[in-house]
Design an enzyme around this catalytic site. Sequence first.
Site, PDB file in Angstrom:
ATOM      1  N   LYS A   1       7.771   0.681   8.112  1.00 51.89           N
ATOM      2  CA  LYS A   1       6.953  -0.166   7.237  1.00 51.89           C
ATOM      3  C   LYS A   1       7.231  -1.649   7.470  1.00 51.89           C
ATOM      4  O   LYS A   1       6.305  -2.455   7.607  1.00 51.89           O
ATOM      5  CB  LYS A   1       7.181   0.224   5.777  1.00 51.89           C
ATOM      6  CG  LYS A   1       6.468  -0.653   4.787  1.00 51.89           C
ATOM      7  CD  LYS A   1       7.447  -1.605   4.145  1.00 51.89           C
ATOM      8  CE  LYS A   1       6.717  -2.692   3.373  1.00 51.89           C
ATOM      9  NZ  LYS A   1       7.702  -3.632   2.795  1.00 51.89           N
TER      10      LYS A   1
ATOM     11  N   ASP B   1       3.265   0.973   2.151  1.00 54.51           N
ATOM     12  CA  ASP B   1       4.299   0.819   1.133  1.00 54.51           C
ATOM     13  C   ASP B   1       3.929   1.675  -0.069  1.00 54.51           C
ATOM     14  O   ASP B   1       2.986   2.459  -0.013  1.00 54.51           O
ATOM     15  CB  ASP B   1       4.418  -0.656   0.744  1.00 54.51           C
ATOM     16  CG  ASP B   1       3.194  -1.110  -0.028  1.00 54.51           C
ATOM     17  OD1 ASP B   1       2.109  -0.557   0.222  1.00 54.51           O
ATOM     18  OD2 ASP B   1       3.322  -1.988  -0.883  1.00 54.51           O
TER      19      ASP B   1
END
Length: 210
Positions: free
Chosen positions: A120, A138
């Site tokens: 991420k 996220d």
Amino acid sequence: MNKLNIHTVFSRFQAANPNPKTELRYGNHYQLLTAVILSAQATDKGVNKATGPLFKIIKTPQDLLNFGEENLMKAISTIGLYRSKGKHLMATAQILVDHYNGKVPRTREALEMLPGVGRKTANVVLNTAFGQPTMAVDTHIFRVSQRIGLAKGKTPLAIEQKLMKVIPEEFIMNAHHWLILHGRYTCTAQKPKCQECMIVDVCRYGAKNV
DNA sequence: CTCCCGATAT
DNA sequence: ATATCAGGAG
């Protein structure tokens, strides 16, 4: 039945916010990387509060090595998970100085080898610093995608791959910022604000909440 | 899987 | 009091 029209969704996001950007504050690539590492399971607001003063002193990884771990820990102690984040930031700074001439590497492989950097975070840096069309999934994007029916999946990686397939190419560059902002301010985890949602009419979840 | 972990909203 | 916040490492 109001099936989700993906083009409609992103056209509206684009009309409302043509040039979305991160709410993390930073002045260069290294500060962006630092801010994103600090942002895990923390609010952007909380991160900015700590990095505001910190980034006046720390502009390069060498600056952080000079500053030292003790001072760093104090500076970020208002952010959750700060001990592990502090360790990661020190180790990452050392690697950047030793192997990358103090610069932030531009490949996913190199980024993900840095302590505190997973998929991420690498995706955020690749997109926001280097202009690559990545999808950093996220907690907001994971929730929003499933809730409105954009993409279903058990892991962030599965969601990421489906989003990359499903989102029209013209929207890919900005899609992850639009989805995050939508999740943060409208399609919130608790009590989503469907009454003020700009895509409620094409959202199944919204249909039963208005 | 668990652990990390303070600030804020609900 | 509890849930949530731009997750990642062991």
